[in-house]
Design a protein around this motif. Structure first.
Motif, mmCIF file in Angstrom:
data_model
loop_
_atom_site.group_PDB
_atom_site.id
_atom_site.type_symbol
_atom_site.label_atom_id
_atom_site.label_comp_id
_atom_site.label_asym_id
_atom_site.label_seq_id
_atom_site.Cartn_x
_atom_site.Cartn_y
_atom_site.Cartn_z
ATOM 1 N N PRO A 267 103.586 45.083 -17.115
ATOM 2 C CA PRO A 267 105.170 44.097 -17.571
ATOM 3 C C PRO A 267 105.728 45.549 -18.524
ATOM 4 N N THR B 172 99.758 46.155 -22.346
ATOM 5 C CA THR B 172 100.784 46.334 -21.963
ATOM 6 C C THR B 172 100.414 47.648 -20.601
ATOM 7 N N GLY B 173 98.923 47.444 -20.779
ATOM 8 C CA GLY B 173 98.467 48.059 -19.157
ATOM 9 C C GLY B 173 98.938 47.500 -17.818
ATOM 10 N N GLU B 174 98.292 47.640 -17.173
ATOM 11 C CA GLU B 174 98.242 47.286 -15.430
ATOM 12 C C GLU B 174 97.393 46.431 -14.689
ATOM 13 N N GLU C 298 105.550 46.691 -26.410
ATOM 14 C CA GLU C 298 105.900 46.260 -25.146
ATOM 15 C C GLU C 298 104.589 44.994 -24.567
ATOM 16 N N GLY C 299 105.046 45.376 -22.623
ATOM 17 C CA GLY C 299 104.044 44.207 -22.870
ATOM 18 C C GLY C 299 104.071 43.131 -22.845
ATOM 19 N N ILE C 300 103.111 42.209 -22.946
ATOM 20 C CA ILE C 300 103.034 40.711 -22.969
ATOM 21 C C ILE C 300 102.830 40.559 -24.387
ATOM 22 N N VAL D 226 101.519 45.703 -11.337
ATOM 23 C CA VAL D 226 101.808 44.905 -11.796
ATOM 24 C C VAL D 226 101.585 45.375 -13.152
ATOM 25 N N PHE E 288 96.308 41.990 -19.660
ATOM 26 C CA PHE E 288 96.762 44.075 -19.363
ATOM 27 C C PHE E 288 96.161 44.545 -20.646
ATOM 28 N N HIS F 42 107.550 43.443 -32.150
ATOM 29 C CA HIS F 42 107.918 44.537 -31.010
ATOM 30 C C HIS F 42 107.466 44.799 -30.109
ATOM 31 N N PRO G 48 103.814 33.548 -18.357
ATOM 32 C CA PRO G 48 103.972 34.730 -17.410
ATOM 33 C C PRO G 48 103.328 33.999 -16.195
ATOM 34 N N ARG H 83 104.578 37.248 -34.362
ATOM 35 C CA ARG H 83 105.367 37.790 -32.894
ATOM 36 C C ARG H 83 105.850 39.456 -33.560
ATOM 37 N N GLY I 112 98.509 36.940 -12.550
ATOM 38 C CA GLY I 112 99.669 37.915 -13.467
ATOM 39 C C GLY I 112 99.834 38.125 -11.334
ATOM 40 N N HIS J 141 101.001 32.851 -22.837
ATOM 41 C CA HIS J 141 100.686 33.914 -22.858
ATOM 42 C C HIS J 141 99.498 34.957 -22.547
ATOM 43 N N SER K 254 97.473 36.523 -19.332
ATOM 44 C CA SER K 254 98.079 37.786 -19.183
ATOM 45 C C SER K 254 98.114 38.512 -19.871
ATOM 46 N N CYS L 107 109.666 33.397 -17.164
ATOM 47 C CA CYS L 107 108.730 33.561 -15.988
ATOM 48 C C CYS L 107 107.585 35.418 -15.864
#
Lengths: 601, 137
Positions: free
Chosen positions: B33, A199-201, A148-150, B31, A98, A146, A281, A144, A63, A91, A94, B16
């Motif tokens: 998303p 969905t975090g950073e 947020e995030g990945i 970073v 996240f 809806h 990603p 899959r 990331g 994914h 990542s 990507c």
């Protein structure tokens, strides 16, 4: 990042443990996973017992910098009864990062089908009876959401559920933990799927420096010739390249050129079937090439009417399945090749191992080692896709004792039926598609996970064409490559970006992250990771000197002519000597001592 | 100078996330998303084409009209400006739900909507020119 999420399927519980000690030293990926695997696995654990654990770990730099995308899975492999180590893009890495985790450890086993659902710190083990039996391709659609995030979705297929030893785990529909049977471990735990949503950073200590370095690396990735290959045709470009050099396995490695190569080449596939390209990603390359496979509607869908509109499915393709299910089986029709790949995808099977098995079955049938009674009436013939599709189904259905043996691996099948000399496995794993020479063979033999990507052995064979390379140099190359690749994999670097991330670049990148490292220090780290993994292998009964090389290897056509057993032996000896001088005891002590005494005597 | 970003070739998107990561690096020095003003959506399955989304810089923005506190100021060239003092303590987040293409995200840290500042990093880091970034006439 320092967090490890432990999920227990027996208890349906989870906990998080912070391990800064581990991460500060081993960074991520295989560095972390190897330590956790050793912590978690008692010697001699049955791969299918609830006591065997699965460890997923994301690369340290996922990331943050371009092409840092990989996650590793480590487990006890049902196929090799030893180290299971497999890498996936998609994914997953990542999503884990996240969600706030560096690694995920799955313990225990459930009685009923379950799935693990993770949304950041919300972790649930839920019933998955309704997903059991579904193709991983449909599980991805079902889970899959809806978010947020990945989000990443991975699951095993019917192959894994049925404990086929090379059942795989499909990640985000087009990526795989392909090798060494992780799918069967999922199956044994009644674990159908894992969905992770992060969905975090990923906080940056020095954002300005990261931005500057990112821009530089991004430009290099986009403009570098090395990466363009992966973007244009992907590794499928190898089909023609290797065929021209006479290094493309065909007819179960009996031949090194394939007359149909042009028809199933990357170039031809791009022309006829390429539908889309996708990326992981954090990587702008888009090496994942998706072909559109068109087939007629099955008559039972038609209620007697005739449909002119074709069924369409997307099939990912790259070099290895093209060799394994294409050239090696003399399959020269692109749609036939895609059907074979798709069947493996649908059932959740390692396409490479399936190719190795089908090639052996075809030759064993030719040689009269197996007959129609064994195969339930199917005549396996080169390029006969209809027969191959039925054989794949029969393996997954464990249709009779013959198919049940095939499902366990070629070591088991060839022990019973013969044909060990052309069972193209080493360390019980199917060989990759290179008849390039010594580097490729020894590389896969000694590699911790017996993969061509363990140490890029095939690439030194290319160099050997221009200048003679001695056995000691080949051994040294394999050692340096594997040690270094463990550094890159621990960072999450994609193998395809290895030329971007040189030792100097990696040191500069780590410095930005607040880690002072030298190229020598990194090599030492890579070596330590390798040693840790090999100690695990030895603990689980692996003995390099006892490993067999199928004799077909010595009749293979390679650009260096026929390979010489003595030279092969000599490379392996150098390898063992060098590794043992690093302090890694590869042979049981009494054996090493005996050899030393006889040498001195 | 005033700039504008537009998603002109969504069919070229390879998923990507370079745009998304670039945006969160630019806006928040991180970073993340989900703290971003550019979105990459996957609907139903990853087999479906990716859907890249940015602010459309509407002339009469639905998000601004939906805000009960008039915290989103429509700009003459299109798009919005956030008046932070008016936005504090919002519990309804009407602006987020008002946008038909969901081009406005809620920053979970600050509880403020994430507004595109038209820096163009999404376009700069897109390897396939999915976005058009140009000066407005």
């Amino acid at each position: 990042m320092n967090n490890i999420l432990y999920v227990d399927l027996t208890e349906r519980s989870s906990k998080v443990i912070e391990r800064p000690d581990l991460f500060s030293k081993y960074l991520g990926g295989p560095g972390i996973a190897s330590k956790l695997l050793i912590e978690e696995t008692k010697p001699g654990t049955d791969p299918f017992s609830p006591k065997s654990s699965i460890i997923f770990a994301a690369g340290y730099l996922v990331g943050i910098f371009p092409c840092m995308v990989k996650a590793v899975a480590m487990f006890k492999s049902p196929l090799t009864k030893n180290l299971g180590e497999s890498y996936s893009g998609g994914h997953l890495a990542s999503a884990l990062r996240f969600a706030g985790y560096g690694a995920l450890v799955v313990h225990g086993a459930s009685e009923n089908p379950v799935m693990i659902k993770i949304v950041d710190d919300d972790v649930k083990v839920e019933r998955a009876d309704s997903l059991w039996g579904l193709s991983p391709l449909n599980v991805e659609k079902t889970l899959r959401g809806h978010y947020e995030g990945i989000q990443s979705v991975m699951s095993c297929g019917r192959a894994g559920e049925g404990l086929i030893n090379y059942g795989n785990v499909i990640v985000d529909r087009f990526h795989h933990f392909g090798r060494l049977g992780l799918g069967a471990i999922f199956g044994s735990k009644k674990l159908k799927a894992i969905s992770i949503n992060g969905t975090g950073e990923i906080p940056l200590e020095d954002p300005l420096a990261v931005k500057e370095m990112y821009e530089k690396l991004y430009d290099e990735v986009i403009n570098s010739e090395n990466m363009l290959k992966y973007h244009y045709l992907g590794t499928s470009a190898n089909v023609l390249e290797l065929n021209e050099r006479g290094t493309l396995p065909s007819r179960n490695f009996k031949e090194s050129r394939f007359r149909g190569a042009e028809r199933i080449s990357g170039e031809a596939m791009a022309e006829s079937s390429l539908e889309r390209k996708i990326s992981c990603p954090g990587c702008p390359v888009a090496c994942i090439h998706l072909a559109e496979l068109k087939t007629g509607f099955a008559p039972e869908h038609e209620k007697g009417r005739k449909e002119i509109f074709p069924e369409k499915v997307l099939v990912p393709y790259n070099y290895e399945p093209m060799y394994a299910l294409g050239s090696n089986l003399l399959v020269h029709e692109p749609s036939h090749l895609l059907r074979l790949i798709y069947r493996c995808e649908y059932l959740g099977l390692d396409a490479m191992m399936v190719g190795t098995v089908l090639a052996w079955v075809t030759e064993a049938f030719e040689e009269g080692l197996i007959n129609l009674d064994d195969t339930s009436g199917i005549e396996p013939r080169w390029s006969d896709v209809g027969a191959y599709l039925q054989i794949i189904n029969n393996i997954v259905d464990l249709k009779n004792p013959f198919y049940t043996k095939l499902a366990q691996g070629l070591d088991v099948a060839s022990e019973k039926y013969g044909g060990e000399e052309f069972a193209m496995i080493m360390g019980r794993n199917g060989l990759a598609g290179y008849t390039t020479g010594y580097g490729s063979i020894v590389g896969q033999l000694v590699g911790a996970r017996h993969s061509h990507l363990s140490n890029s052995g095939y690439s030194i064979d290319q160099r050997a064409l221009d200048q003679p390379i001695g056995p000691d140099q080949i051994a040294k190359f394999l050692i340096n490559q594997e040690d270094w690749l463990y550094v890159l994999y621990s960072l999450g670097t994609c193998y395809f970006a290895r030329k971007i991330y040189t030792k100097e670049v990696v040191c500069a990148v780590l410095k930005i992250m607040g880690i002072d490292q030298t190229p020598e220090g990194l090599m030492q780290l890579g070596k330590e990771i390798f040693h840790n993994l090999y100690r695990f292998k030895i603990q689980e009964g692996f003995e390099l000197t006892e490993e067999k090389i199928p004799s077909r290897v010595y009749s293979m056509q390679t650009p260096q002519k026929k390979l010489d057993a003595e030279k092969m032996e000599s490379i392996i000896k150098y390898y063992i000597h060098k590794r043992e001088s690093e302090g890694l005891q590869l042979r049981p002590e009494e054996k090493a001592l005996k050899e030393l005494l006889s040498f001195e005597g | 100078m005033r700039f504008r970003i537009e998603v002109v070739h969504p069919e070229r998107c390879i998923g990507c996330y370079s745009c998304v990561y670039a945006c969160s690096r630019h806006l928040f020095n991180t970073v993340d998303p989900s703290r971003t003003a550019v979105f990459l959506r996957i609907e139903g399955s990853i087999t479906n084409p990716f859907i890249p989304v940015t602010c459309r810089f509407c002339k009469t923005p639905e998000c601004a009209e939906a805000c009960p506190k008039n915290a989103l100021q429509p700009l003459p060239e299109g798009g919005i400006m956030l008046i932070t003092s008016r936005c504090q303590g919002c519990e309804t987040f009407d602006c987020i739900t008002a946008c038909a293409i969901r081009a406005l995200a809620l920053d979970k840290k600050t509880k403020l909507p994430v507004i595109c500042d038209k820096c163009g990093d999404c376009a700069k880091y897109c390897p396939h020119n999915v976005f058009k970034y140009e000066e407005m006439k």
